[in-house]
Structures are given as C-alpha cells and as structure tokens.
Design a protein around this motif. Structure first.
Motif, PDB file in Angstrom:
ATOM      1  N   CYS A   1      77.613  50.952  38.442  1.00 31.72           N
ATOM      2  CA  CYS A   1      78.306  52.226  38.636  1.00 31.72           C
ATOM      3  C   CYS A   1      77.283  53.351  38.588  1.00 31.72           C
ATOM      4  N   ILE A   2      77.405  54.293  39.505  1.00 27.28           N
ATOM      5  CA  ILE A   2      76.572  55.492  39.500  1.00 27.28           C
ATOM      6  C   ILE A   2      77.435  56.601  38.917  1.00 27.28           C
ATOM      7  N   VAL A   3      76.991  57.173  37.787  1.00 24.74           N
ATOM      8  CA  VAL A   3      77.807  58.161  37.081  1.00 24.74           C
ATOM      9  C   VAL A   3      77.011  59.434  36.809  1.00 24.74           C
ATOM     10  N   SER A   4      77.745  60.528  36.657  1.00 20.90           N
ATOM     11  CA  SER A   4      77.103  61.785  36.271  1.00 20.90           C
ATOM     12  C   SER A   4      77.552  62.233  34.881  1.00 20.90           C
ATOM     13  N   LEU A   5      78.517  61.552  34.301  1.00 21.71           N
ATOM     14  CA  LEU A   5      79.007  61.888  32.959  1.00 21.71           C
ATOM     15  C   LEU A   5      78.743  60.720  32.019  1.00 21.71           C
ATOM     16  N   LYS A   6      77.615  60.763  31.335  1.00 23.16           N
ATOM     17  CA  LYS A   6      77.214  59.652  30.461  1.00 23.16           C
ATOM     18  C   LYS A   6      78.215  59.374  29.344  1.00 23.16           C
ATOM     19  N   PRO A   7      78.806  60.409  28.702  1.00 23.15           N
ATOM     20  CA  PRO A   7      79.770  60.105  27.629  1.00 23.15           C
ATOM     21  C   PRO A   7      80.956  59.260  28.099  1.00 23.15           C
TER      22      PRO A   7
ATOM     23  N   THR B   1      75.066  50.564  34.561  1.00 27.40           N
ATOM     24  CA  THR B   1      75.286  51.961  34.919  1.00 27.40           C
ATOM     25  C   THR B   1      73.969  52.639  35.259  1.00 27.40           C
ATOM     26  N   LEU B   2      73.998  53.433  36.321  1.00 24.01           N
ATOM     27  CA  LEU B   2      72.888  54.317  36.664  1.00 24.01           C
ATOM     28  C   LEU B   2      73.395  55.731  36.421  1.00 24.01           C
ATOM     29  N   HIS B   3      72.817  56.401  35.420  1.00 20.58           N
ATOM     30  CA  HIS B   3      73.262  57.755  35.066  1.00 20.58           C
ATOM     31  C   HIS B   3      72.326  58.788  35.674  1.00 20.58           C
ATOM     32  N   LEU B   4      72.908  59.687  36.452  1.00 21.49           N
ATOM     33  CA  LEU B   4      72.175  60.807  37.035  1.00 21.49           C
ATOM     34  C   LEU B   4      72.829  62.086  36.545  1.00 21.49           C
ATOM     35  N   ALA B   5      72.092  62.922  35.850  1.00 20.80           N
ATOM     36  CA  ALA B   5      72.637  64.164  35.295  1.00 20.80           C
ATOM     37  C   ALA B   5      72.685  65.228  36.391  1.00 20.80           C
ATOM     38  N   TRP B   6      73.501  64.971  37.369  1.00 26.54           N
ATOM     39  CA  TRP B   6      73.656  65.864  38.524  1.00 26.54           C
ATOM     40  C   TRP B   6      75.058  66.427  38.530  1.00 26.54           C
ATOM     41  N   PRO B   7      75.303  67.469  39.323  1.00 21.64           N
ATOM     42  CA  PRO B   7      76.649  68.062  39.379  1.00 21.64           C
ATOM     43  C   PRO B   7      77.710  67.019  39.748  1.00 21.64           C
ATOM     44  N   PHE B   8      78.857  67.140  39.106  1.00 18.14           N
ATOM     45  CA  PHE B   8      79.974  66.239  39.361  1.00 18.14           C
ATOM     46  C   PHE B   8      80.323  66.261  40.851  1.00 18.14           C
ATOM     47  N   GLY B   9      80.570  65.107  41.421  1.00 17.78           N
ATOM     48  CA  GLY B   9      80.922  65.006  42.834  1.00 17.78           C
ATOM     49  C   GLY B   9      79.735  64.751  43.746  1.00 17.78           C
ATOM     50  N   HIS B  10      78.530  64.633  43.182  1.00 22.88           N
ATOM     51  CA  HIS B  10      77.333  64.379  43.980  1.00 22.88           C
ATOM     52  C   HIS B  10      76.584  63.156  43.455  1.00 22.88           C
ATOM     53  N   PRO B  11      77.239  61.996  43.410  1.00 27.57           N
ATOM     54  CA  PRO B  11      76.602  60.837  42.795  1.00 27.57           C
ATOM     55  C   PRO B  11      75.349  60.353  43.526  1.00 27.57           C
ATOM     56  N   LEU B  12      75.273  60.598  44.817  1.00 28.60           N
ATOM     57  CA  LEU B  12      74.093  60.155  45.570  1.00 28.60           C
ATOM     58  C   LEU B  12      73.108  61.273  45.841  1.00 28.60           C
TER      59      LEU B  12
ATOM     60  N   ILE C   1      72.668  51.266  30.367  1.00 29.14           N
ATOM     61  CA  ILE C   1      72.764  52.537  31.087  1.00 29.14           C
ATOM     62  C   ILE C   1      71.348  52.972  31.409  1.00 29.14           C
ATOM     63  N   LEU C   2      71.019  52.971  32.686  1.00 31.88           N
ATOM     64  CA  LEU C   2      69.683  53.361  33.130  1.00 31.88           C
ATOM     65  C   LEU C   2      69.670  54.832  33.521  1.00 31.88           C
TER      66      LEU C   2
END
Length: 91
Positions: free
Chosen positions: A17-23, A33-44, A72-73
């Motif tokens: 799963c590619i997520v922007s909300l780690k909690p 999980t691949l966590h990217l701290a990017w704006p919600f709605g922009h997973p790629l 969680i990477l």
C-alpha cells in the motif's frame, strides 16, 4: 485499503500500500507499506511529473519484493524538493 490488502495476502498474493498518512497505516497495519509524506490525494506524486511517478512505482515494486510483512518503508522524499531519475530500463 490495508484491510483489503490483508485479505488479498491471505489468498497468497503479495501486496503493498502507498500511503500518505502513517498513523492510519500503523492502525490498519497493511502487509507492506510505502509511506510518502506528501499531500493527501497524491500517492504517486505531482500531476504530470512522469519521472517522479515512475520512481514511486519502482520503489513500491522493489519494496513488494524485499519488505518484510508489516514493514512501513519511508524513502524520505520531500514533496517538490527532490531530483528523481528513472531506474535503468524504465525510459
């Protein structure tokens, strides 16, 4: 999404799963999980930024092959502040 991923994993198919909300990912606990701290709605990544989007896909596929279940990477990429290069052969 993480709940669906667990059901798919139970059927023998690996998921990530590619997520922007780690909690949320920590609560739901998807298999990988691949966590990217990017704006919600922009997973790629940014719209129209092909190189960035392909870099995310490459990282996700690589994590799918190497990450341990429950991991969680975090590649540490910053939104709009990184220089991305395409992996060899992804041209």
């Amino acid at each position: 999404m993480g709940l669906i991923a667990r059901i798919v994993e139970h059927a023998g198919i690996s998921t990530i799963c590619i997520v922007s909300l780690k909690p949320i990912a920590e609560q739901i606990r998807p298999p990988r999980t691949l966590h990217l701290a990017w704006p919600f709605g922009h997973p790629l990544g940014e719209p129209g930024n092909r190189v960035q989007q392909l870099a995310v896909l490459h990282a996700a596929l690589q994590a799918l092959a190497t990450a341990q279940p429950g991991q969680i990477l975090e590649p540490g990429w910053r939104w709009r502040r990184e220089q991305y290069t395409l992996p060899e052969g992804w041209g």
